[in-house]
Design an enzyme around this catalytic site. Structure first.
Site, PDB file in Angstrom:
ATOM      1  N   ARG A  70       0.815  -1.217   0.000  1.00 55.87           N
ATOM      2  CA  ARG A  70       0.000   0.000   0.000  1.00 55.87           C
ATOM      3  C   ARG A  70       0.850   1.268   0.000  1.00 55.87           C
ATOM      4  NH1 ARG A  70      -2.019   0.722   4.699  1.00 55.87           N
ATOM      5  NH2 ARG A  70      -2.969  -1.330   4.938  1.00 55.87           N
ATOM      6  N   TYR A 124     -16.073  21.724  -9.870  1.00 52.62           N
ATOM      7  CA  TYR A 124     -16.600  20.450 -10.384  1.00 52.62           C
ATOM      8  C   TYR A 124     -17.667  19.934  -9.405  1.00 52.62           C
ATOM      9  CZ  TYR A 124     -16.163  15.483 -11.752  1.00 52.62           C
ATOM     10  OH  TYR A 124     -16.391  14.204 -12.156  1.00 52.62           O
ATOM     11  N   ASP A 196      -7.661  22.895  -8.044  1.00 54.17           N
ATOM     12  CA  ASP A 196      -7.880  21.837  -9.032  1.00 54.17           C
ATOM     13  C   ASP A 196      -7.286  22.345 -10.341  1.00 54.17           C
ATOM     14  OD1 ASP A 196      -8.863  20.127 -11.001  1.00 54.17           O
ATOM     15  OD2 ASP A 196     -10.743  19.752  -9.944  1.00 54.17           O
ATOM     16  N   LYS A 221      -7.537  12.662 -16.889  1.00 56.55           N
ATOM     17  CA  LYS A 221      -7.750  13.522 -18.065  1.00 56.55           C
ATOM     18  C   LYS A 221      -6.475  13.595 -18.919  1.00 56.55           C
ATOM     19  CE  LYS A 221     -11.728  14.519 -16.091  1.00 56.55           C
ATOM     20  NZ  LYS A 221     -12.117  13.361 -15.307  1.00 56.55           N
TER      21      LYS A 221
HETATM   22  C1  PLP Z   1     -12.168  19.556 -13.006  1.00 60.46           C
HETATM   23  C2  PLP Z   1     -12.269  18.147 -12.549  1.00 60.46           C
HETATM   24  N1  PLP Z   1     -11.732  17.822 -11.376  1.00 60.46           N
HETATM   25  C3  PLP Z   1     -11.797  16.557 -10.901  1.00 60.46           C
HETATM   26  C4  PLP Z   1     -12.422  15.577 -11.619  1.00 60.46           C
HETATM   27  C5  PLP Z   1     -12.523  14.203 -11.023  1.00 60.46           C
HETATM   28  O1  PLP Z   1     -11.633  13.327 -11.590  1.00 60.46           O
HETATM   29  P1  PLP Z   1     -11.905  11.749 -11.640  1.00 60.46           P
HETATM   30  O2  PLP Z   1     -12.935  11.517 -12.685  1.00 60.46           O
HETATM   31  O3  PLP Z   1     -10.549  11.200 -11.966  1.00 60.46           O
HETATM   32  O4  PLP Z   1     -12.365  11.349 -10.280  1.00 60.46           O
HETATM   33  C6  PLP Z   1     -12.993  15.864 -12.857  1.00 60.46           C
HETATM   34  C7  PLP Z   1     -13.657  14.793 -13.638  1.00 60.46           C
HETATM   35  O5  PLP Z   1     -14.360  15.038 -14.590  1.00 60.46           O
HETATM   36  C8  PLP Z   1     -12.928  17.192 -13.326  1.00 60.46           C
HETATM   37  O6  PLP Z   1     -13.515  17.537 -14.480  1.00 60.46           O
END
Ligand code: PLP
Length: 405
Positions: A70, A124, A196, A221
């Site tokens: 882990r 988000y 983010d 992404k």
């Molecule tokens: C701006 C943003 N932050 C975080 C996330 C979350 O990522 P994950 O899908 O890997 O959990 C997303 C997913 O679409 C996103 O668009």
């Protein structure tokens, strides 16, 4: 998972992408007479020790000594190391099974009952849902703030405010935040900032150099880039690193070495892919801007976008995700437009090599600011196809708008 980056490292980001995480002790076994270009996939749960003395000594192991599965293996550390190197001023990177897991772990690590959190209104949606759900249950109060607040964030900081969360540009509505103004005030007031940074990645916006304390990415992404693996990361400054690491161990987060190998593969080409995503998106956005059916385009790389000045000041490029509205269109017209497309997949997520489209409705999500635009909004993730083909596909969408519902 990663040691501190070399403070005198002058290598440019594209070079770091190629070299990151390829420490000789992770890529080769001298007994076999050579090194492998990429760190192999080291899968492990149990680690065997030579003796009890060895086990006891390893109990104090740092994050880059094998201890238990882990806590990672060289494949995991290599990815964490490579990401840390991209953020000048960072101490280390922690990896999570998804972007949402990274966000929730970071907030849990840095907040306690009675604390107040300032969350950007353009965040988000699952980030909001975590704040309004689990964080609220644990006694953390969240207030949402206007993404365009800039230095006026000072007026919103309360005695209990411990953290300001930013997402810039917002991944649905694409407002660019004045990150340096917010981080300067936060530091003066002893408030932690977390960003983010999934849209820009450190290649287009090195967040820690702009004053952010903890920068988060959904590696799902652009870093992965191929729509076939999920992961998230937190990269932090020295002062917050121990708290984040401890909380991550306590929460039991662990990522698969196989997925780390996929992420490392994606990372090597991030620079060239981002450049092409950005160029393609700009070509498509400019073409859309000339269409009479389009109301607005939400993309800070365009000169008339309200966030363009901040974007030009702080970012070194744009990625391929942006929004636009269809003038006077309702849900049914938007659906006709989307259904007529053949090259754009209809699907969540973004940052992969293939183009995607989704409808989005910020009106139902916002609380601090009203989304007043009555026109239907769409979000495009522009992939690596030839932009002329994408434009021809969007023509099909516009043609379908005229049809009867
Ligand atoms: C701006 C943003 N932050 C975080 C996330 C979350 O990522 P994950 O899908 O890997 O959990 C997303 C997913 O679409 C996103 O668009």
């Amino acid at each position: 998972m990663a040691g501190p980056a070399d403070k005198d490292d002058r290598r440019r980001p594209a070079t770091k992408l190629v070299q990151g995480g390829r420490r000789p002790e992770w890529t080769g076994d001298p007994r076999l007479g050579g090194g492998i270009v990429n760190p192999p996939v080291w899968r492990a749960s149990t680690i065997l020790y030579d003796s009890i003395a060895d086990l006891k000594a390893r109990g104090h192991a740092t994050h880059d000594k094998l201890y238990y599965g882990r806590r990672g293996t060289p494949t995991v550390w290599a990815l964490a190391d490579a990401l840390t190197e991209l953020e000048p001023g960072a101490e280390g990177t922690l990896l999570y099974p998804s972007g949402v897991a990274a966000i929730s772990a970071g907030l849990l690590a840095l907040l306690a009952p009675g604390d107040h959190l300032l969350m950007v209104d353009s965040a988000y949606e699952p980030t909001r849902s975590f704040c309004d759900g689990m964080l609220a249950r644990f006694g953390v109060r969240t207030s949402y703030y206007d993404p365009c607040v800039g230095a006026r964030i000072a007026d919103l900081i309360e005695p209990e405010t411990r953290l300001i969360f930013l997402e810039s540009p917002g991944s649905l509505t694409f407002e660019v935040q004045d990150v340096p103004a917010i981080t300067r005030i936060a530091r003066e007031r002893g408030v932690v900032t977390m960003l983010d940074n999934t849209w820009a990645t450190p290649l287009l916006f090195p967040a820690i150099a702009h004053g952010i304390d903890v920068t988060m990415m959904s590696l799902t992404k652009y870093v992965g880039g191929h729509s076939d693996a999920m992961m998230g990361s937190l990269t932090a400054t020295r002062s917050l690193w121990p708290r984040l690491r401890q909380a991550t161990y306590q929460l039991g987060h662990s990522v698969s070495p196989d997925d780390c190998a996929l992420m490392l593969r994606g990372l090597r080409t991030l620079d060239v892919r981002l450049e092409r995503h950005g160029a393609n998106a700009l070509a498509v956005a400019r073409w859309l801007a000339a269409r009479p059916e389009v109301g607005r385009i939400l993309y800070p790389a365009l000169a008339d976008d309200p966030g363009h000045a901040l974007w030009t000041r702080d970012f070194s490029g744009a990625s391929g995700l942006f929004g636009f509205t269809l003038k006077g269109a309702d849900d049914a017209a938007r659906a006709r437009f989307i259904d007529a497309l053949t090259l754009f997949g209809i699907g969540f997520s973004w940052g992969g090599f293939e183009s995607l489209v989704v409808p989005s409705d910020p009106r139902t999500i916002r609380t601090a600011t009203d989304w007043t635009d009555p026109d239907a909004l769409l979000r495009l993730s522009i992939g690596l196809e030839d932009p002329a083909d994408l434009i021809a596909d969007l023509e099909r969408g516009f043609a379908a708008l005229g049809g009867a519902s």
